[in-house]
Structures are given as structure tokens and as C-alpha cells.
Design a protein around this motif. Structure first.
Motif, PDB file in Angstrom:
ATOM      1  N   VAL A 106      -0.209  -3.372   4.387  1.00  0.00           N
ATOM      2  CA  VAL A 106      -1.405  -2.783   3.784  1.00  0.00           C
ATOM      3  C   VAL A 106      -1.210  -2.761   2.275  1.00  0.00           C
ATOM      4  O   VAL A 106      -0.273  -2.122   1.770  1.00  0.00           O
ATOM      5  CB  VAL A 106      -1.662  -1.359   4.316  1.00  0.00           C
ATOM      6  N   GLU A 142      -8.730  -2.302  -0.842  1.00  0.00           N
ATOM      7  CA  GLU A 142      -7.699  -2.238   0.192  1.00  0.00           C
ATOM      8  C   GLU A 142      -7.704  -3.547   0.968  1.00  0.00           C
ATOM      9  O   GLU A 142      -8.762  -4.122   1.240  1.00  0.00           O
ATOM     10  CB  GLU A 142      -7.963  -1.063   1.138  1.00  0.00           C
ATOM     11  N   LYS A 172      -5.705   0.598  -6.838  1.00  0.00           N
ATOM     12  CA  LYS A 172      -6.520   1.741  -7.264  1.00  0.00           C
ATOM     13  C   LYS A 172      -6.548   1.793  -8.783  1.00  0.00           C
ATOM     14  O   LYS A 172      -5.498   1.873  -9.431  1.00  0.00           O
ATOM     15  CB  LYS A 172      -5.948   3.044  -6.695  1.00  0.00           C
ATOM     16  N   THR A 190      -2.980  -1.793  -1.362  1.00  0.00           N
ATOM     17  CA  THR A 190      -4.055  -1.056  -2.011  1.00  0.00           C
ATOM     18  C   THR A 190      -3.954  -1.230  -3.522  1.00  0.00           C
ATOM     19  O   THR A 190      -2.857  -1.257  -4.085  1.00  0.00           O
ATOM     20  CB  THR A 190      -4.007   0.446  -1.667  1.00  0.00           C
TER      21      THR A 190
END
Length: 348
Positions: free
Chosen positions: A69, A41, A73, A71
């Protein structure tokens, strides 16, 4: 015993000399890879920024902060599925870029699926590769450079325009005590798609497209990259987006700024990223530098020791430095012509 030991040392010298290139050119390309389950992140901020307020009559405002933001994954299930068809180690990153205004409300939200080779970071084209729901075929890198990054330009994929263009190597710099490579990419003003998820409820990108209004974007992208791991330790963008032909939506101006600002990584995330990258450098350096060079030096030392023992093993046991065969022969001839003590001289 010396000769046997020298043969053992010679065998070890050959072994370590052969292991050095094997580690660098065979083991490293196969062992160094991105784990498929990685999660990361990142928080970036633009302070201050220009922002279009969709909920207040589409007014352009100066705001103290815009937060982005990002991220990443790892999707293990998808990577295993693609690996069965691709026949190589594949990583699938499900990425999300979430932009929030000063009040924390969503400004834009763009998901991505990035599929790449776990060892080389080269893109892998497979079903599901997309940006904001649109299928794409990436060329070049995104998010991360290859292990052992080179001092050259790379093709870098821009998610907004869905195109790739060179990101230029601009030299070596020092960042937080690390020697890093600095890269820059400038994307000129380019027409880009409207985000699928709009901040205005009940308004879709298709409805905006029917009015004739278009979205344009430009950015200057900067990265400070650790050349060992290929991971960026810092990133910045000077970013600007506009809506053009905005009068079609009843706005007084034909060109309206949607967002403009200098986006920088937040300080706490810079510190954690530098610490993470520093911890990941050692395994790469072991396989590419420390162990190969160490094995070469060790092999050379063992070879010298083996040759020395072999040379010593060729001398008779107990032979001193003055007891070489030619010296013994000269000594024997001198003894034969010298009378022994007490022996009468031979008459002439």
C-alpha cells in the motif's frame, strides 16, 4: 463604417495571434502545477510471492499474495514553509510504503518525504527531505513525470538504494484506450540499508548490522505514463530482496530470500487512476494545444475578413463590378462620338 469595422477586426486578429504563444509559453508554465494538498493511495499486489517469515524461524515460504500500500499525502504546512525560502511553488509529499503479508501483518514500512517544484516536478533540496529517516538529496524524478513528458530517458530516484539512475523510454503504447509512453529501469543487485522498523519485536537494524548480515535488492521497474499530465496510469516491478551472510544469524543458508515477486497494480486502482488522469488532461490540453491553435486560426480568419472589408471600403458607394473608373472613361469617350437620337448628321 466598413473601414472602421476592418480596423476593429484587424486589432482582434493581432490580439488573438499574440495570445496563442503567450498561453503556451507564458501562461502554461505558471498555471499548470500540482496542488499542495493532493492525497493519493495505491494498492499493488504480488501473486504469488516468496516471503521470509520472521516469526516462524526465519523460514522462506511461498505465499498466495503480498500487498503493498503506497500513500502520498500533501503536507501544505511544510510546503508553505519551504516556499518562503525557495521563492517558488513547492509541493511536499509525505509518502509511506507499507508491505503486508498474506495475514495482513507488517513485513516492512518505509516512510519518505519528497519535495519538488510544483510546475516542473524537479526536486527541491530542503530540510526534511528523507527516506526512512535518512536525509537524502534526490536527483531526477520520483512518482511523477513532468507535464508534457518527452520521448527520452529521465533520471529516476530509487528509494531503496537512495540513488538515481536512468529510466529508459521504450516507445509509445496503447493502454486502456490511451496513448502512453512506456519506461523501464533496472536496478542491479545493490546493497541497501535495513528498514528502521523491523517485523521482529525487539530487534533493531543496528543489532542486525553487528552480526555482519546485509540486505541486497534488485528490481525491474516499469511505468506506463500519460504524456500530457506526466502521471503514471500503470506501474509494475519484478522485485527481489535477499539477506546475505545469513549464517551469522544462525540460519542454515548464507543467502536468504526476503521477498520476491512480480508486483502489479490492483485492477480497481488502475481503473480509478485512468479515470483521474483522463479528467486532468483537458486543462493541460487547453493551455498547450486547443486554445493556442484555436486562437491562431481565429486570428487568421479575422485578418482575412479585415482585408476583405478594407478592399470593399475603397469602392464608391453603389459601384458595381462594371463601374470601375477606367471603364467609365472609355464609356464617356464613346458617348462623345455617337450622335444623339434625332440629331442630323454633320456635313462632310
Amino acid at each position: 463604417m466598413r473601414r472602421r469595422a476592418s480596423l476593429v477586426l484587424l486589432a482582434l486578429a493581432v490580439f488573438f495571434a499574440a495570445m496563442a504563444p503567450l498561453l503556451r509559453w507564458y501562461a502554461f508554465p505558471r498555471l499548470a502545477k500540482i496542488p499542495p494538498s493532493q492525497y493519493q493511495e495505491m494498492v499493488l499486489e504480488a501473486k504469488p510471492a516468496t516471503l521470509l517469515d520472521y516469526n516462524d524461524g526465519m523460514k522462506v515460504k511461498q505465499v498466495p499474495k503480498v500487498t503493498i500500500v503506497q500513500t502520498l499525502k500533501g503536507n501544505v504546512e511544510e510546503s508553505e514553509r519551504i516556499e518562503r525560502d525557495a521563492g517558488r511553488d513547492v509541493v511536499v509529499w509525505d509518502a509511506l510504503s507499507f508491505v503486508a503479508g498474506p495475514d495482513g501483518k507488517m513485513v516492512s514500512e518505509i516512510p519518505e518525504r519528497y519535495i519538488f517544484d510544483a510546475h516542473s516536478q524537479a526536486p527541491v533540496h530542503a530540510t526534511g527531505e528523507m527516506v526512512d529517516g535518512d536525509p537524502v538529496g534526490r536527483e531526477g524524478i520520483e512518482f511523477k513525470w513532468p507535464f508534457l513528458t518527452e520521448k527520452r530517458d529521465y533520471e529516476y530516484f530509487d528509494a531503496q538504494s537512495r540513488t538515481s539512475s536512468p529510466i529508459h523510454y521504450k516507445g509509445t503504447r496503447t493502454f486502456r484506450g490511451m496513448d502512453v509512453y512506456y519506461f523501464e529501469q533496472t536496478v542491479p543487485w545493490t546493497k541497501v540499508p535495513m528498514p528502521k522498523k523491523m517485523p521482529i519485536k525487539g530487534v533493531s537494524p543496528e543489532q542486525i548490522a553487528k552480526t555482519g548480515m546485509t540486505r541486497w535488492y534488485t528490481t525491474k521497474r516499469m511505468f506506463w505514463v500519460d504524456p500530457v499530465t506526466g502521471a503514471p496510469v500503470n506501474g509494475e516491478e519484478i522485485h527481489k530482496e535477499e539477506l546475505r551472510n545469513a549464517k551469522a544469524m544462525g540460519l542454515p543458508q548464507d543467502t536468504v530470500t526476503v521477498f520476491a515477486g512480480h508486483v502489479r497494480m490492483r485492477e480497481d486502482y488502475i481503473e480509478s487512476t485512468v479515470a483521474l488522469v483522463t479528467s486532468q488532461r483537458l486543462p493541460i490540453l487547453l493551455l498547450t494545444s486547443y486554445l493556442p491553435w484555436g486562437f491562431l486560426v481565429l486570428g487568421a480568419a479575422l485578418l482575412v475578413l479585415a482585408l476583405w472589408l478594407e478592399a470593399r471600403s475603397r469602392r464608391p458607394e453603389g459601384e458595381g463590378p462594371g463601374d470601375r473608373p477606367d471603364e467609365r472613361r472609355r464609356k464617356g469617350r464613346a458617348d462623345a462620338t455617337t450622335p444623339a437620337p434625332g440629331t442630323p448628321p454633320t456635313p462632310a
